[in-house]
Design an enzyme around this catalytic site. Structure first.
Site, PDB file in Angstrom:
ATOM      1  N   ARG B  13       0.839  -1.222   0.000  1.00  0.00           N
ATOM      2  CA  ARG B  13       0.000   0.000   0.000  1.00  0.00           C
ATOM      3  C   ARG B  13       0.862   1.256   0.000  1.00  0.00           C
ATOM      4  O   ARG B  13       0.492   2.285  -0.553  1.00  0.00           O
ATOM      5  CB  ARG B  13      -0.981  -0.005   1.172  1.00  0.00           C
ATOM      6  CG  ARG B  13      -0.338  -0.137   2.524  1.00  0.00           C
ATOM      7  CD  ARG B  13      -1.392  -0.249   3.618  1.00  0.00           C
ATOM      8  NE  ARG B  13      -0.801  -0.729   4.851  1.00  0.00           N
ATOM      9  CZ  ARG B  13      -1.139  -0.286   6.049  1.00  0.00           C
ATOM     10  NH1 ARG B  13      -2.070   0.637   6.174  1.00  0.00           N
ATOM     11  NH2 ARG B  13      -0.581  -0.785   7.129  1.00  0.00           N
ATOM     12  N   SER B  40      -4.700   4.781   5.851  1.00  0.00           N
ATOM     13  CA  SER B  40      -4.547   3.355   5.544  1.00  0.00           C
ATOM     14  C   SER B  40      -4.114   3.123   4.106  1.00  0.00           C
ATOM     15  O   SER B  40      -3.416   2.177   3.800  1.00  0.00           O
ATOM     16  CB  SER B  40      -5.872   2.619   5.779  1.00  0.00           C
ATOM     17  OG  SER B  40      -6.227   2.670   7.132  1.00  0.00           O
ATOM     18  N   GLU B  61     -18.938   4.712  -0.244  1.00  0.00           N
ATOM     19  CA  GLU B  61     -18.169   4.169  -1.366  1.00  0.00           C
ATOM     20  C   GLU B  61     -18.947   4.187  -2.680  1.00  0.00           C
ATOM     21  O   GLU B  61     -18.379   4.377  -3.748  1.00  0.00           O
ATOM     22  CB  GLU B  61     -17.709   2.740  -1.053  1.00  0.00           C
ATOM     23  CG  GLU B  61     -16.716   2.631   0.105  1.00  0.00           C
ATOM     24  CD  GLU B  61     -17.371   2.623   1.473  1.00  0.00           C
ATOM     25  OE1 GLU B  61     -18.621   2.606   1.554  1.00  0.00           O
ATOM     26  OE2 GLU B  61     -16.647   2.640   2.484  1.00  0.00           O
ATOM     27  N   PHE B  86     -14.432  -3.021   0.284  1.00  0.00           N
ATOM     28  CA  PHE B  86     -15.329  -1.888   0.028  1.00  0.00           C
ATOM     29  C   PHE B  86     -15.135  -1.318  -1.380  1.00  0.00           C
ATOM     30  O   PHE B  86     -15.940  -0.514  -1.845  1.00  0.00           O
ATOM     31  CB  PHE B  86     -15.118  -0.805   1.091  1.00  0.00           C
ATOM     32  CG  PHE B  86     -15.069  -1.354   2.493  1.00  0.00           C
ATOM     33  CD1 PHE B  86     -15.965  -2.337   2.903  1.00  0.00           C
ATOM     34  CD2 PHE B  86     -14.108  -0.921   3.395  1.00  0.00           C
ATOM     35  CE1 PHE B  86     -15.912  -2.869   4.182  1.00  0.00           C
ATOM     36  CE2 PHE B  86     -14.050  -1.456   4.671  1.00  0.00           C
ATOM     37  CZ  PHE B  86     -14.951  -2.433   5.072  1.00  0.00           C
ATOM     38  N   HIS B 112      -5.509  -3.710   1.506  1.00  0.00           N
ATOM     39  CA  HIS B 112      -5.977  -4.661   2.522  1.00  0.00           C
ATOM     40  C   HIS B 112      -6.724  -5.842   1.903  1.00  0.00           C
ATOM     41  O   HIS B 112      -7.695  -6.337   2.462  1.00  0.00           O
ATOM     42  CB  HIS B 112      -6.856  -3.950   3.560  1.00  0.00           C
ATOM     43  CG  HIS B 112      -6.118  -2.954   4.405  1.00  0.00           C
ATOM     44  ND1 HIS B 112      -5.439  -1.893   3.884  1.00  0.00           N
ATOM     45  CD2 HIS B 112      -5.970  -2.862   5.749  1.00  0.00           C
ATOM     46  CE1 HIS B 112      -4.897  -1.187   4.869  1.00  0.00           C
ATOM     47  NE2 HIS B 112      -5.190  -1.754   6.007  1.00  0.00           N
ATOM     48  N   ASP B 120      -8.641  -7.838  11.791  1.00  0.00           N
ATOM     49  CA  ASP B 120     -10.018  -7.344  11.612  1.00  0.00           C
ATOM     50  C   ASP B 120     -10.988  -8.457  11.228  1.00  0.00           C
ATOM     51  O   ASP B 120     -12.199  -8.329  11.405  1.00  0.00           O
ATOM     52  CB  ASP B 120     -10.065  -6.240  10.555  1.00  0.00           C
ATOM     53  CG  ASP B 120      -9.696  -4.881  11.117  1.00  0.00           C
ATOM     54  OD1 ASP B 120      -9.611  -4.766  12.360  1.00  0.00           O
ATOM     55  OD2 ASP B 120      -9.495  -3.947  10.328  1.00  0.00           O
ATOM     56  N   ARG B 170      -1.917  -5.017   2.968  1.00  0.00           N
ATOM     57  CA  ARG B 170      -1.626  -4.251   4.168  1.00  0.00           C
ATOM     58  C   ARG B 170      -0.240  -4.512   4.775  1.00  0.00           C
ATOM     59  O   ARG B 170       0.448  -3.562   5.150  1.00  0.00           O
ATOM     60  CB  ARG B 170      -2.689  -4.584   5.219  1.00  0.00           C
ATOM     61  CG  ARG B 170      -2.404  -3.926   6.556  1.00  0.00           C
ATOM     62  CD  ARG B 170      -3.404  -4.375   7.631  1.00  0.00           C
ATOM     63  NE  ARG B 170      -3.093  -3.739   8.895  1.00  0.00           N
ATOM     64  CZ  ARG B 170      -3.002  -4.394  10.058  1.00  0.00           C
ATOM     65  NH1 ARG B 170      -3.220  -5.684  10.120  1.00  0.00           N
ATOM     66  NH2 ARG B 170      -2.713  -3.742  11.158  1.00  0.00           N
TER      67      ARG B 170
END
Lengths: 281, 317
Positions: B13, B40, B61, B86, B112, B120, B170
């Site tokens: 990322r 992020s 989104e 998302f 991610h 998560d 990530r």
């Protein structure tokens, strides 16, 4: 000063185009199309600043996005009669290999269309994007959008409505076709939306009504007022009070003709109420 | 056997973020949109350098994708940023109609992705996104393997006309591809030459494939290792050429075996050069909470699993 006789003639011809398109293929959406005929005629003939040649980028001209893509018959008729493509092409509506797909698309390269619509609730977002690009490009032209009232039941609209007010997208005029009807019945019956005006105002939009949404004079003067409201830090919402099926007595004030084509006899009846003005395609 | 050196673990990322920063300087048409995950997605620097070209859309989104589609009208090149879940499943219809079907030049940049999102858990760990995106006509699908490649890909897709899904992750992982690489969309990268098996890997599994090849080499098995950073369009020529030589293939990806790279390779080979294949992928399951390493181990997405798969597939030749 607008030539209202010429505009009225065009409206009648557009009604004929709508009815003949959906009749030929026994499918399509005449009700909402008829209800917005005056709006489209006013928009493309009196309100929008448009360039002669269609380009996807639409720089230095006003843009229009149709969010409720199922009223494609009125969109196609007015685009054709505004010179975007030959009116004879209306003959190909919904046929195999046609550029006039059931719902509008860029995919077949039809001039006048800048984004696909049909799956509801996406047009305001796209319009905000186009309006922001106009600002980045220092292009002072406006973005016009039309969406249905039932369509406002889609959640994405409210994400977009929140964004536009919060970020002062003030080069945007969203008109809501407030005919109170959707496929399964009246909007109050299917999913009551409460006070649409209060909702837009609560989200921070500058909202106005055009009570006579099927009256050319009312639309033109109302939309000119809406245009004056742009550039003042708020997006503008016009609640266009229309009658679904307007101009054909047996199609008016009902959701029955939302997505149903007239049969031969019904077509004859409907056309007799709207005699030829400019000539059929 | 070629030697690859990890020049220091870095997250992919950050490769995206640094690529975007560079793009911001050299291409004034690039705009960025983010749905409340600026940090992020490592988009802070672009935001600071070009506030007028950065659009914070909030946790919305669907509107972000629609706005991005609209922004292309007038010549902008929008890069959207949020987690892979998302970026795809949540907004599938918006991508389908407003971006893919409408042919809009939107770059959907998704961080991610996969199990390595970690703690998560399954709500955030999408393992279906490659499938969702590759099924869309006209969509280019890219899954990069390290920091350098992600940075190069980010810069490269700005010059490519058309919708792109760029998938990255990530955690900090080995950074081993050249910093000055010429990223060519749709072009496989041959990392090792061998004759016994073809290992086709994407994303975080590319480094694991190289580790597996080392172990295999010690055991006298030589592998072609191919980095498929572009899953669609797939570099059919490179894969078929290799499998013609080796006679079998192991595909490796951090994704469900349904809809992923493995399926694309299987379709290609079954129609053009049938050969035994083993799939390193998740087995039609959701993920769960855990550290990235624990999860990759539990779900069999690492070098050891690739070695085992090679043993199986070579026996089937």
């Amino acid at each position: 000063m607008a030539d209202y006789k010429a505009l009225e003639d065009l409206v009648i011809q557009v009604r004929r185009d709508i009815l003949r398109q959906v009749h030929k293929v026994n499918s399509g959406h005449p009700g909402g199309s008829l209800g917005c005929a005056e709006f489209f005629v006013a928009l493309y003939n009196e309100l929008m600043e448009r360039n002669d040649d269609f380009t996807m980028d639409g720089k230095n001209e006003d843009l229009f996005f149709l969010s409720n893509g199922h009223i494609s018959p009125v969109f196609y008729s007015v685009l054709a009669r505004s010179g975007y493509f030959p009116v004879e092409e209306l003959n190909t509506f919904r046929l195999l290999n046609s550029r006039l797909q059931g719902h509008p698309t860029t995919h077949e390269g039809l001039p006048g269309i800048r984004i696909a619509s049909g799956s509801l609730g996406q047009g305001i977002s796209a319009s905000i994007g186009a309006a922001l690009t106009k600002k980045l490009n220092k292009d002072t032209h406006l973005v016009y959008t039309l969406c249905g009232d039932g369509e406002l039941q889609e959640g994405q609209n409210w994400e977009a409505i929140m964004y536009a007010a919060g970020n002062k997208v003030d080069n945007l005029i969203v008109s809501v076709d407030l005919n109170g009807q959707q496929i399964d019945g009246s909007t109050d019956h299917v999913l009551p939306m409460g006070n649409v005006k209060a909702k837009f105002e609560a989200f921070g939009w500058d909202v106005m009504d055009i009570e006579k949404g099927n009256d050319l004079k009312a639309i033109i003067s109302g939309m000119k007022k809406a245009k004056e409201k742009t550039g003042n830090g708020k997006p503008v919402c016009v609640l266009l009070h229309t009658v679904m099926g307007n101009g054909v007595d047996f199609m008016m004030h009902t959701h029955a003709w939302h997505g149903k084509a007239p049969n031969d006899q019904q077509l004859e009846d409907a056309l007799s109420q709207n005699p030829v003005t400019l000539g059929d395609y | 056997m070629k030697k690859y050196t990890d020049t220091g673990k870095k997250d992919t990322r950050s490769g995206f973020g640094d690529g975007l920063t560079e793009l911001g300087k050299k291409n004034k048409d690039v705009v960025a949109l983010c749905a409340d995950l600026t940090g992020s997605l490592k988009m802070d620097e672009f935001k600071e350098n070009h506030p007028e070209r950065f659009f914070q859309v909030g946790i919305a989104e669907a509107n972000m994708i629609g706005m991005a589609a609209g922004m292309t009208i007038g010549g902008k090149i929008p890069f959207t940023g949020t987690f892979a879940n998302f970026s795809t499943g949540r907004v599938y219809d918006q991508i389908r109609q407003s971006v893919a079907y409408s042919g809009k030049n939107v770059k959907i940049c998704a961080s991610h992705a996969g199990l390595t999102l970690g703690e998560d858990g399954a709500t955030h760990q999408i393992l279906e996104d490659i499938g969702l995106m590759k099924m869309l006509p006209g969509m280019t699908v890219i899954n990069t393997c390290d920091y350098n490649q992600t940075k190069a890909a980010t810069i490269a897709i700005a010059d490519f006309e058309g919708p792109v899904y760029l998938r990255f992750g990530r955690p900090k992982v080995a950074n081993f591809t050249p910093a000055d690489q010429n990223f060519q969309i749709g072009k496989a990268v041959q990392l090792q030459e061998g004759t016994d098996v073809t290992i086709v890997a994407t994303g975080h599994l590319v480094w694991e494939a190289l580790e597996a090849a080392k172990t295999l080499n010690e055991n006298g098995v030589t592998a072609d290792v191919i980095n498929i950073h572009t899953i669609k369009p797939l570099d059919a020529e490179a894969i078929i050429k290799s499998v013609k030589k080796t006679g079998c293939v192991v595909t490796a990806e951090e994704h469900n075996f349904l809809g992923g790279l493995g399926e694309s390779v299987a379709r290609l080979l079954s129609t053009q050069h049938p050969a035994p294949q083993e799939f390193i992928a998740t087995q039609d399951t959701f993920g769960e909470s855990g550290t990235p390493e624990q999860l990759m181990d539990k779900y069999g997405l690492n070098a050891a699993a690739i070695v085992n798969a090679v043993t199986k597939v070579t026996a089937r030749k």
